[in-house]
Scaffold this active site. Structure first.
Site, PDB file in Angstrom:
ATOM      1  N   LYS A   1      14.250  10.410  87.523  1.00 46.86           N
ATOM      2  CA  LYS A   1      14.501  10.791  86.761  1.00 46.86           C
ATOM      3  C   LYS A   1      16.250  10.470  86.333  1.00 46.86           C
ATOM      4  O   LYS A   1      16.669  10.340  87.488  1.00 46.86           O
ATOM      5  CB  LYS A   1      14.042  12.083  86.123  1.00 46.86           C
TER       6      LYS A   1
ATOM      7  N   THR B   1      15.369  13.896  81.300  1.00 44.42           N
ATOM      8  CA  THR B   1      15.720  14.629  80.240  1.00 44.42           C
ATOM      9  C   THR B   1      15.738  13.709  79.365  1.00 44.42           C
ATOM     10  O   THR B   1      14.845  13.438  77.919  1.00 44.42           O
ATOM     11  CB  THR B   1      16.394  15.071  81.214  1.00 44.42           C
TER      12      THR B   1
ATOM     13  N   GLU C   1      20.302   4.778  78.336  1.00 41.20           N
ATOM     14  CA  GLU C   1      20.264   5.155  77.341  1.00 41.20           C
ATOM     15  C   GLU C   1      20.807   4.001  76.975  1.00 41.20           C
ATOM     16  O   GLU C   1      21.559   3.595  76.643  1.00 41.20           O
ATOM     17  CB  GLU C   1      21.526   6.545  77.397  1.00 41.20           C
TER      18      GLU C   1
ATOM     19  N   THR D   1      21.877  18.180  69.870  1.00 35.27           N
ATOM     20  CA  THR D   1      22.087  18.977  69.055  1.00 35.27           C
ATOM     21  C   THR D   1      20.023  18.642  68.332  1.00 35.27           C
ATOM     22  O   THR D   1      19.800  18.500  69.200  1.00 35.27           O
ATOM     23  CB  THR D   1      22.350  18.361  67.525  1.00 35.27           C
TER      24      THR D   1
ATOM     25  N   ASN E   1      23.979   9.634  72.703  1.00 37.69           N
ATOM     26  CA  ASN E   1      25.303  11.383  72.991  1.00 37.69           C
ATOM     27  C   ASN E   1      26.223  11.836  72.387  1.00 37.69           C
ATOM     28  O   ASN E   1      26.538  12.372  72.529  1.00 37.69           O
ATOM     29  CB  ASN E   1      26.257  10.431  74.836  1.00 37.69           C
TER      30      ASN E   1
ATOM     31  N   THR F   1      20.896   9.782  93.509  1.00 41.07           N
ATOM     32  CA  THR F   1      21.002   9.520  92.034  1.00 41.07           C
ATOM     33  C   THR F   1      20.774  10.759  91.419  1.00 41.07           C
ATOM     34  O   THR F   1      20.879  12.125  91.255  1.00 41.07           O
ATOM     35  CB  THR F   1      19.871   8.930  91.843  1.00 41.07           C
TER      36      THR F   1
END
Lengths: 406, 406
Positions: A179, A153, A277, A406, A401, A190
């Site tokens: 992932k 993702t 991230e 969007t 985040n 996870t």
């Protein structure tokens, strides 16, 4: 921005496992977003799942199907988590399972569905159903890289791991993909992890080993403290390596398996953190000298979750006072602040609850400079310890985040 | 970037309180960083303090001095927290107290010291000692604005609140100042809060009221989940308003006081959130329908701490799935996900664990657009509730905390 993440490994065939990948166009066009794992008859299959009460529709179905029938197919989509979708979500997931079961000529209970992506939007199930034939048509034993890519993702890189080991003249292989990059603080498993071996092992033994090892791998990583609604980790033993089925975790072969399996699971778990991230650091938080292991676990996670510690890590700033402040608020009963010691990458920072006499700002800055950071807190009261892996907190995390939908 | 923070109020004289402010040059030159509050003889003084085990040196001394003697002076410095400084920190704080006691001709036990700023660096006590005469020289009853400015660290604006109320022909005043913007998740108190009244009240009653009200004000705010080592909240009743000393919280005058006192305390607590590091939103998280209040408190804080919820708030993104995911992982025993309802600024978002039939993305975006956000989660199982106030999580937060020491 992934930190020290190795290239996707060269994973050999695992007898009894074939992989098909397709582009269903779930969130974006021209992206591999549907993965099917086909397992041979007789494979032992087990799993651990999120403990989030709002667990996703596919998680509920997986848990039901696992107990009912021999599992033959894992059906995984990204781009939509099918979570917070109520009865419609359950209906949609079951419909996709039924279509795959029909085309593969098996029962719906032998399909395990998985979804990951945005929470709270209806699953575009028709897109998934349309892409199932394409995934089945390219089933192959060497599609591991595509599988790694197909379950991503916000991951920037696919994540895989493989180990082989020999025992009594036979060779065994363990390989898997995972992932996840955000909403990472697994609790039982996870985001998505799939580990396969050709070893023959009873499902009960496999389950007990998975539960134990997950607590030293996926259950000890955190990016942002948020436990996902879709966490699932599946272990498969196809049984085609030729050994007599393992029926006890105490057998020597089981012990050899556990060692290699742990390495694969930790590498996959660490890969999620390395690709966390916005990560610019890979951080190991080790807490030793605790009276009980739960204290060590709690302190390690509190440090790993502190926004102030994480932003200091991002800045490579040896702001060690923030770490001690977390230790102090973590709620450890009977904490003796005068016994606490803190090392960062081997440099003694704090001793007896205050600055180490040997510490200098230059030493601290040098210790914080590398991409790989090892924080060691010794509580100085006992012999229990635990380790957690995490990332720093960067501008990129906020950007990712704040703009996710969007 | 403060969100809806009003101008510093016009605070009248509170009989028995004088304020002196000086520039000690603790961290930066030409900044008011030393504040002295002088209290009249006979004032009731009480406080609540951080529960961080690594509590700062001045916190330990305050707690000791409060029990020993009538408090006459509050000595507050910013720029350095004097925390994680071991025995040296205690010695330094006591030295500053002794100098003030000598110059004010009082006992060292009647001095209450407070520090706030960087953790883990030695207190520049000589600078403080040098500036004490200057602070004493400008003691005045109307230095409230300077006091608000003089206790700021990363705050962008000074924070004050005042209420007056009449009772049985007499007028009473309650006023205070607070500071704090980061490392805000008070546990017993806030970074620094000082509230004064001219009312006459026994110290026992004042203490019980402070404890109760702090749990609905400073103990219900969070910016970044990190409890400070220096949290202190002090309440003073000088007793010069002319009433007979209150000896029970059940007296009608005590009840009138509690109402006004709560307003002041909440306004000061909210001001810290409104000026939270990088804040672009002021967020009220209300959880109702809980079986017990602890469940409501826990869920509200978990929502308020979630980096994913906070970044969605920053983006004004109605990513309500992240809120439900937090509710699901918060560990509420017996949570019925099908009973959960979610409203944002009055718009029904989720019902029965899924999307509300009346919801549209346009409605959600409109609800998330304002600076003031009210998140209401109804757990649907009981009558207990609680409310927590927090901010969003912005790039500015990362910038402030990655650069704090430079």
């Amino acid at each position: 921005m992934a930190v020290g993440l190795h290239d996707f490994p060269n994973i050999p065939e695992i007898k009894g496992v074939r992989i098909g990948v397709a582009e269903a166009g779930i969130k974006k066009p021209n992206k591999k977003d549907l993965v099917v794992f086909e397992l041979c008859e007789g494979a032992s299959v087990t799993g651990v799942f999120t403990q989030n009460a709002f667990c996703a529709a596919p998680v509920r179905i997986c848990q039901k199907h696992l107990g009912k029938s021999a599992s033959r197919y894992l059906l995984i989509n990204t781009g939509n988590a099918n979570a917070g979708t109520g009865q419609l979500g359950l209906d949609d997931a079951l419909r996709a399972c039924q279509v795959l079961a029909d085309q593969a000529d098996t029962a719906i209970e032998s399909i395990l569905p998985f979804s990951t992506g945005v929470i709270g939007e209806p699953l575009p199930v028709d897109k998934i159903i349309s892409a199932i034939p394409s995934a089945l048509n390219n089933l192959s034993a060497d599609n591991w890289y595509s599988a790694g890519v197909g379950i991503m993702t916000t991951d920037t890189l696919p994540k895989g791991s493989v180990r082989t080991f020999d025992f009594a003249g036979k060779q065994y292989t363990i390989a898997g993909v995972s992932k996840g990059a955000g909403m990472i603080r697994p609790n039982m498993a996870t985001m998505l992890g799939y580990v396969f071996s050709d070893i023959a092992m009873s499902v009960d033994v496999l389950q007990s080993i998975l539960k134990e090892v997950v607590n030293k791998s996926f259950n000890r990583i955190t990016v942002d403290s948020d436990t996902s609604t879709n966490d699932s980790c599946i272990a498969v033993a196809t049984g085609l390596a030729g050994n007599d089925e393992i029926t006890s975790a105490n057998e020597p072969l089981a012990q050899a398996f556990i060692q290699a399996f742990t390495e694969v699971m930790q590498e996959l778990a660490h890969a999620i953190v390395r690709d966390g991230e916005g990560a610019t650091k890979f951080v190991t938080v080790e807490v030793s000298g605790a009276a009980i292991e739960q204290d060590a676990t709690k302190v390690a996670f509190e440090i790993a979750h502190s926004p102030l510690v994480k932003t200091a890590l991002f800045a490579s700033d040896p702001n060690w006072g923030r770490i001690l402040a977390v230790v102090g608020r973590a709620g450890v009963e009977g904490l003796d602040v005068d016994a606490v010691q803190l090392h960062i990458n081997g440099v003694e920072i704090a001793r007896n609850g205050g600055l180490s006499p040997d510490y200098s700002e230059e030493l601290g800055q040098a210790a914080m400079a590398p991409e790989e950071i090892h924080i060691l807190v010794d509580l100085g009261v006992g012999n229990a310890s635990d380790t957690v892996w995490t990332t720093d907190f960067s501008h990129e995390y906020v950007t990712i985040n704040a703009d996710y939908r969007t």
